[in-house]
Design a protein around this motif. Structure first.
Motif, PDB file in Angstrom:
ATOM      1  N   HIS A 361      -2.664  24.847   3.614  1.00 21.32           N
ATOM      2  CA  HIS A 361      -2.614  26.219   4.083  1.00 21.32           C
ATOM      3  C   HIS A 361      -1.176  26.578   4.480  1.00 21.32           C
ATOM      4  O   HIS A 361      -0.651  27.631   4.119  1.00 21.32           O
ATOM      5  CB  HIS A 361      -3.567  26.346   5.275  1.00 21.32           C
ATOM      6  N   LEU A 362      -0.532  25.639   5.176  1.00 23.06           N
ATOM      7  CA  LEU A 362       0.848  25.870   5.623  1.00 23.06           C
ATOM      8  C   LEU A 362       1.793  25.959   4.426  1.00 23.06           C
ATOM      9  O   LEU A 362       2.692  26.799   4.383  1.00 23.06           O
ATOM     10  CB  LEU A 362       1.276  24.745   6.577  1.00 23.06           C
ATOM     11  N   ALA A 363       1.548  25.080   3.420  1.00 19.95           N
ATOM     12  CA  ALA A 363       2.424  25.056   2.248  1.00 19.95           C
ATOM     13  C   ALA A 363       2.362  26.378   1.479  1.00 19.95           C
ATOM     14  O   ALA A 363       3.304  26.762   0.800  1.00 19.95           O
ATOM     15  CB  ALA A 363       2.057  23.888   1.345  1.00 19.95           C
ATOM     16  N   ASP A 364       1.241  27.103   1.608  1.00 18.68           N
ATOM     17  CA  ASP A 364       1.142  28.414   0.976  1.00 18.68           C
ATOM     18  C   ASP A 364       2.002  29.447   1.695  1.00 18.68           C
ATOM     19  O   ASP A 364       2.431  30.436   1.106  1.00 18.68           O
ATOM     20  CB  ASP A 364      -0.318  28.914   1.022  1.00 18.68           C
ATOM     21  N   GLN A 365       2.213  29.194   3.004  1.00 19.44           N
ATOM     22  CA  GLN A 365       2.969  30.186   3.786  1.00 19.44           C
ATOM     23  C   GLN A 365       4.444  29.866   3.879  1.00 19.44           C
ATOM     24  O   GLN A 365       5.265  30.723   4.153  1.00 19.44           O
ATOM     25  CB  GLN A 365       2.415  30.223   5.220  1.00 19.44           C
ATOM     26  N   LYS A 366       4.780  28.581   3.689  1.00 20.38           N
ATOM     27  CA  LYS A 366       6.124  28.122   4.014  1.00 20.38           C
ATOM     28  C   LYS A 366       6.578  27.194   2.896  1.00 20.38           C
ATOM     29  O   LYS A 366       5.874  26.224   2.590  1.00 20.38           O
ATOM     30  CB  LYS A 366       5.972  27.320   5.335  1.00 20.38           C
ATOM     31  N   LYS A 367       7.745  27.503   2.284  1.00 13.73           N
ATOM     32  CA  LYS A 367       8.164  26.731   1.106  1.00 13.73           C
ATOM     33  C   LYS A 367       8.414  25.262   1.417  1.00 13.73           C
ATOM     34  O   LYS A 367       8.025  24.376   0.681  1.00 13.73           O
ATOM     35  CB  LYS A 367       9.473  27.333   0.559  1.00 13.73           C
ATOM     36  N   GLU A 368       9.133  25.036   2.523  1.00  9.52           N
ATOM     37  CA  GLU A 368       9.571  23.671   2.823  1.00  9.52           C
ATOM     38  C   GLU A 368       8.821  23.121   4.019  1.00  9.52           C
ATOM     39  O   GLU A 368       8.786  23.746   5.079  1.00  9.52           O
ATOM     40  CB  GLU A 368      11.073  23.683   3.140  1.00  9.52           C
ATOM     41  N   ILE A 369       8.247  21.953   3.832  1.00  7.29           N
ATOM     42  CA  ILE A 369       7.495  21.357   4.933  1.00  7.29           C
ATOM     43  C   ILE A 369       8.293  20.163   5.457  1.00  7.29           C
ATOM     44  O   ILE A 369       8.552  19.208   4.711  1.00  7.29           O
ATOM     45  CB  ILE A 369       6.096  20.877   4.466  1.00  7.29           C
ATOM     46  N   PHE A 370       8.678  20.223   6.716  1.00 11.84           N
ATOM     47  CA  PHE A 370       9.473  19.162   7.335  1.00 11.84           C
ATOM     48  C   PHE A 370       8.576  18.211   8.137  1.00 11.84           C
ATOM     49  O   PHE A 370       7.431  18.538   8.443  1.00 11.84           O
ATOM     50  CB  PHE A 370      10.527  19.781   8.272  1.00 11.84           C
TER      51      PHE A 370
END
Ligand code: KIV
Ligand code: ZN
Length: 504
Positions: A361-370
């Motif tokens: 879900h987060l990856a759909d909202q935010k390009k880079e996941i740290f």
């Protein structure tokens, strides 16, 4: 090189910080991390103080491997038996019993003579030794006790079988020279002192807890009691990260070190902040946000040329890494699971599945996941509690000319409830709407919001603390939308209150 034992009391004295009480699940999470950090002893709680503490010690005893698990017990028969009962499944365990030795405590609090206090201490140590070989005794308020009487008590309890004698500076009153001398006096005057390890337990009322503990080490103390981030009663206890890094950085001077895996320090600190909701100040040594931030031009110039010009600790040695791109929209479940493992998280399959859903879900909202984003997702798992209330939908209007309004849908049991309310701002409106659906009587004690990684698309983490009927709980929420994160944190806190009310 002497090896100093680290006795961590985050779950006992640390939990005595105002507002820091933890559920059994939270204590277990912290205990697992303390085991990863490599502490020698975990003081998991005070078994007699509450059923919750008893349960937490019991679970930690059976589920956490590595360190010795310890419970505190007053010098009372029922306390010692209860401590033993809580600890008995641990592979290695310790009973820690204590009695005051200062005249101030004996006269005003316990109304006991010195002789009576000594007799009780000896009898209770014998009882504890009958149950367990590893027994620690603390003469409470030792630093304000008559030196000769203190030495008599220590000698008597060692004769009765204690294996560690812990010298507490209960009210944070002593100073480095005075405390170092006290340890020397104990070594000189107590005839059987070589049969026990000398431990120290310093409070930070004058900001001297770490300095006092270091002075005691120089004088021969072999164990230090401390807490992550220095949390604890009043001004707190000796901070684990500061004492450990002082020894590691200045081994040349102290000729002593610990077996702590320092790379786990930051993770331990962050976990305790999340679970207790108690932040550390930015300039806090070792774990503060600015501890490795060099601002002055002349320092930056030196650092670019050679790190050791202005850096005495490598940030990596305490587990600090700059935010690193790890995963993205196309990463699969396997990669996600592997990254969790690399970050040191051991989650159940159910927790991994639910964390993975959140990640997608987060990856759909935010390009880079740290890594920090993944840690926030895992934190929500740490905070997970059976849900009486769950957030279904939230829409908020706010702005300069609009009255902040929140439209909210909440699932309460099996029923979906919808409501609209207004407030001073979007978060106030949302909290009022939630409170009116739930009908809560709880009070919001604190609300904290923090951006996890830089940028406006970053996740926001919200921690709240709620109080109802004398019980304080914390709620946590993370989302790229801070109003949603705020709603999640409040609902998480309300779910905890509901869970506790059901008697868990
Ligand atoms: O501060 C103190 O004296 C204590 C004892 C129980 C060790 O916490
Ligand atoms: Zn204490």
């Amino acid at each position: 090189m002497r090896v100093i034992k680290i006795f961590d009391t985050t779950l006992r004295d640390g939990e005595q910080s105002p507002g820091a009480s933890m559920t059994a699940d939270e204590k277990l999470q912290v205990a697992r991390q303390l085991a990863r950090l490599g502490v020698d002893i975990i003081e998991a709680g005070f078994a007699m103080s509450s059923e919750g503490d008893f349960e937490a010690i019991k679970r930690i005893s059976s589920e956490v491997e590595g360190p010795i698990i310890c419970s505190l017990a007053r010098a009372k028969e029922e306390d010692i038996k209860k401590a033993w009962e809580a600890l008995k499944d641990a592979r290695r365990r310790r009973i820690h019993t204590f009695h005051s030795t200062s005249d101030i405590h004996l006269k005003y609090q316990f109304k006991l003579s010195r002789e009576e206090a000594l007799k009780r201490s000896v009898e209770m140590v014998r009882l504890a030794r009958g149950l367990e070989d590893d027994v620690e005794f603390s003469p409470m308020d030792a630093t304000r006790s008559d030196r000769l009487y203190l030495c008599d008590v220590i000698e008597a309890v060692i004769d009765a079988g204690v294996t560690t004698v812990n010298i507490p500076d209960t009210v944070g009153y002593t100073t480095p020279d005075e405390f170092g001398n006290l340890i020397k006096i104990i070594k000189e005057k107590v005839k059987n002192i070589n049969r026990a390890v000398i431990s120290v337990h310093c409070h930070n009322d004058l900001g001297l807890a770490v300095a006092n503990s270091l002075s005691a080490i120089i004088s021969g103390a072999g164990q230090v009691e401390c807490t992550i981030n220095g949390i604890g009663e009043r001004a707190g206890n000796c901070s684990l990260e500061e004492i450990v890094m002082s020894l590691r950085t200045r081994k040349d001077f102290f000729k002593a070190d610990t077996i702590i895996k320092t790379e786990e320090i930051i993770r331990s600190s962050k976990l305790v902040i999340k679970i207790t909701g108690i932040p550390v100040q930015p300039n806090k040594a070792i774990v503060g946000a600015n501890a490795f931030a060099h601002e002055a031009g002349i320092h930056q110039d030196g650092l670019l040329k050679e790190k050791t010009t202005y850096e005495i600790i490598h940030p990596e040695s305490i587990g600090l890494q700059s935010a690193r791109l790890v995963l993205g929209k196309h990463s699969g479940r396997h990669a996600f699971k592997e990254r969790l493992k690399e970050l040191g998280y051991e989650l159940t399959q159910e927790e991994i599945d639910s964390a993975f859903e959140r990640f997608k879900h987060l990856a759909d909202q935010k390009k880079e996941i740290f890594d920090e984003d993944i840690e926030a997702i895992v934190s929500e798992e740490v905070y997970r509690i059976p849900e009486t209330y769950s957030l279904i939908d939230l829409n908020v209007i706010s702005g300069i000319t609009q009255r902040p309004t929140s439209f909210l849908k909440l699932k309460v049991g099996d029923t979906i409830m919808e409501r609209t309310d207004y407030g001073d701002g979007p978060i106030d409106a949302t909290y009022k709407t939630i409170a009116s659906i739930v009908g809560t009587k709880s009070k919001l004690l604190s609300y904290n919001v923090k951006g996890i990684t830089g940028g406006t698309e970053a996740m926001g983490e919200v921690t709240v603390s709620l109080e109802e009927d004398g019980r304080t709980v914390r709620g946590y929420g993370a989302d790229t939308d801070i109003i949603v994160a705020s709603a999640k944190a409040y609902i998480n806190g309300l779910n905890k209150l509901a869970y506790l009310k059901r008697g868990r």
